[in-house]
Design an enzyme around this catalytic site. Structure first.
Site, short mmCIF file in Angstrom:
data_model
loop_
_atom_site.label_atom_id
_atom_site.label_comp_id
_atom_site.label_asym_id
_atom_site.label_seq_id
_atom_site.Cartn_x
_atom_site.Cartn_y
_atom_site.Cartn_z
N ARG A 143 5.89 12.68 52.70
CA ARG A 143 6.66 13.44 51.71
C ARG A 143 5.70 14.22 50.82
O ARG A 143 4.69 13.69 50.37
CB ARG A 143 7.46 12.51 50.81
CG ARG A 143 8.49 11.71 51.51
CD ARG A 143 9.47 11.09 50.56
NE ARG A 143 8.87 10.25 49.54
CZ ARG A 143 9.56 9.62 48.61
NH1 ARG A 143 10.88 9.77 48.55
NH2 ARG A 143 8.99 8.83 47.72
N THR A 149 7.87 17.97 45.76
CA THR A 149 9.20 18.41 46.20
C THR A 149 9.98 17.29 46.90
O THR A 149 11.19 17.39 47.06
CB THR A 149 9.09 19.58 47.20
OG1 THR A 149 8.41 19.07 48.36
CG2 THR A 149 8.29 20.73 46.62
N ASP A 182 5.36 1.43 46.94
CA ASP A 182 5.00 2.32 48.05
C ASP A 182 4.68 1.47 49.28
O ASP A 182 3.65 0.77 49.31
CB ASP A 182 3.80 3.19 47.66
CG ASP A 182 3.52 4.25 48.70
OD1 ASP A 182 3.32 3.88 49.89
OD2 ASP A 182 3.51 5.43 48.36
N ASP A 205 1.25 2.08 51.06
CA ASP A 205 0.13 1.57 50.26
C ASP A 205 0.05 0.06 50.31
O ASP A 205 -1.03 -0.52 50.40
CB ASP A 205 0.24 2.03 48.80
CG ASP A 205 -0.18 3.48 48.62
OD1 ASP A 205 -0.82 4.04 49.55
OD2 ASP A 205 0.14 4.06 47.57
C1 PRP Z 1 7.50 6.85 52.76
C2 PRP Z 1 8.29 5.96 53.69
C3 PRP Z 1 9.20 6.93 54.40
C4 PRP Z 1 9.46 7.95 53.32
C5 PRP Z 1 10.84 7.72 52.77
O1 PRP Z 1 6.49 7.51 53.43
O2 PRP Z 1 7.51 5.22 54.56
O3 PRP Z 1 8.62 7.54 55.52
O4 PRP Z 1 8.50 7.74 52.27
O5 PRP Z 1 11.16 8.70 51.84
P1 PRP Z 1 12.28 9.80 52.09
O6 PRP Z 1 13.46 9.08 52.62
O7 PRP Z 1 12.50 10.36 50.71
O8 PRP Z 1 11.75 10.83 53.02
P2 PRP Z 1 5.43 8.45 52.68
O9 PRP Z 1 5.87 9.87 52.73
O10 PRP Z 1 5.12 7.89 51.33
O11 PRP Z 1 4.18 8.36 53.62
P3 PRP Z 1 3.26 7.10 53.99
O12 PRP Z 1 4.10 6.14 54.79
O13 PRP Z 1 2.16 7.70 54.79
O14 PRP Z 1 2.78 6.47 52.71
N1 URA Z 2 8.69 5.45 50.07
C1 URA Z 2 8.15 4.27 49.66
O1 URA Z 2 7.16 3.79 50.23
N2 URA Z 2 8.74 3.64 48.63
C2 URA Z 2 9.81 4.12 48.00
O2 URA Z 2 10.31 3.47 47.06
C3 URA Z 2 10.35 5.35 48.43
C4 URA Z 2 9.77 5.99 49.48
#
Ligand code: PRP
Ligand code: URA
Length: 209
Positions: free
Chosen positions: A104, A108, A200, A203
C-alpha cells in the site's frame, strides 16, 4: 454477502488474542499466524478438487476420496501473506506456490503491484490467495484482478483479520470469490490500520518496523 464466510471458532479466537497482544514476540507471532492458516485450510477445502482412489489396507481394498493437490495453487500477497504459507503447506505439502507482491502507498493507501510470479497452468487451478489483513480491501482486489487477468476463474481468499469496508469492497467487486475470514474488527483508523487489530502484520512477522 454469500461469498463471505466467517470462521467463528473458539480455537481461532484464542489464537487471535495472542496475535493482538503487543507483547507477543516475532517467533510466537509467526507460529500463531501459521497455526491459524492451518486451521483455516480446513474450511477453504470444503469444495476442494477431489477424486476417488483405491487404497489397499492390511485387510482389503477400499475406494477413498482424496484431494487433487496438484489442482490447487496458493498465492501469498507479499509480504505478510508469506507468513501463512507454511500453515497451508503443512496440510497440503504438494501444492504449488505463486507470489504477488503488493504494497500500500502509505499516504493514499492505494495498492501498488511490484512483482507477480505464478506457476504455469494456473488458469485451470483452484487458487487460494493468502493475506492476514483485509483493510481497505485494495490489495485483495488488486491481487484478485491480477489473477483474473491471467485467466484464473476459481479463486478463494483467506484473511485472518478484516474490517467491514474491506469485506464490502471485495463482496461488491468480486462476488465470485469465496472469502474466508477469521474475525471482523471494528474499523480503520486514519492511517488505514485495523482497530483493534494487531498492528502491521508484515512488520510483526518479519521483525521489521
Ligand atoms: C498489508 C497487508 C495487506 C494490506 C491490507 O500489507 O498485509 O496486504 O496491507 O491493506 P488494504 O486492504 O488496505 O490493501 P502492506 O501493504 O503493509 O505490505 P507488507 O505486507 O509488505 O507490509
Ligand atoms: N495492514 C496491516 O498489516 N495492518 C493493518 O492494520 C492494516 C493493514
Amino acid at each position: 454477502m454469500k461469498n463471505i464466510h466467517l470462521l467463528n471458532h473458539i480455537l481461532i479466537e484464542h489464537k487471535i488474542a495472542i496475535l493482538r497482544d503487543e507483547n507477543t514476540k516475532t517467533k510466537q507471532f509467526r507460529e500463531v499466524i501459521e497455526e491459524i492458516a492451518m486451521l483455516m485450510t480446513l474450511e477453504v477445502l470444503k469444495d476442494a478438487p477431489i477424486k476417488k482412489i483405491i487404497v489397499k489396507t492390511p485387510l482389503e481394498e477400499v475406494a477413498q476420496t482424496v484431494i487433487v493437490e496438484n489442482s490447487i495453487v496458493i498465492v501469498p500477497i507479499l509480504r505478510a501473506g508469506l507468513g501463512m504459507v507454511n500453515g497451508v503447506t503443512a496440510m497440503l505439502p504438494s501444492v504449488k506456490v505463486g507470489h504477488i507482491g503488493i504494497a500500500r502507498n502509505e499516504e493514499t493507501l492505494e495498492p501498488v503491484e511490484y512483482m507477480c510470479k505464478l506457476p504455469e497452468g494456473i488458469q485451470d487451478k483452484m487458487v487460494i490467495l493468502l493475506d492476514p489483513m483485509l483493510a481497505t480491501g485494495g490489495s485483495a482486489c488488486a491481487a484478485i484482478t491480477a489473477l483474473k487477468n491471467r485467466g484464473v476463474k476459481n479463486i478463494k481468499m483467506l484473511n485472518i483479520l478484516a474490517v467491514p469496508e474491506g469485506v464490502e469492497k471485495i463482496a461488491k467487486e468480486h462476488p465470485d470469490v469465496e472469502v474466508y475470514i477469521a474475525k471482523v474488527d471494528r474499523e480503520l483508523n486514519s492511517k488505514g490500520y485495523i482497530l483493534p487489530g494487531l498492528g502491521d502484520a508484515g512488520d510483526r512477522i518479519f521483525g521489521t518496523n
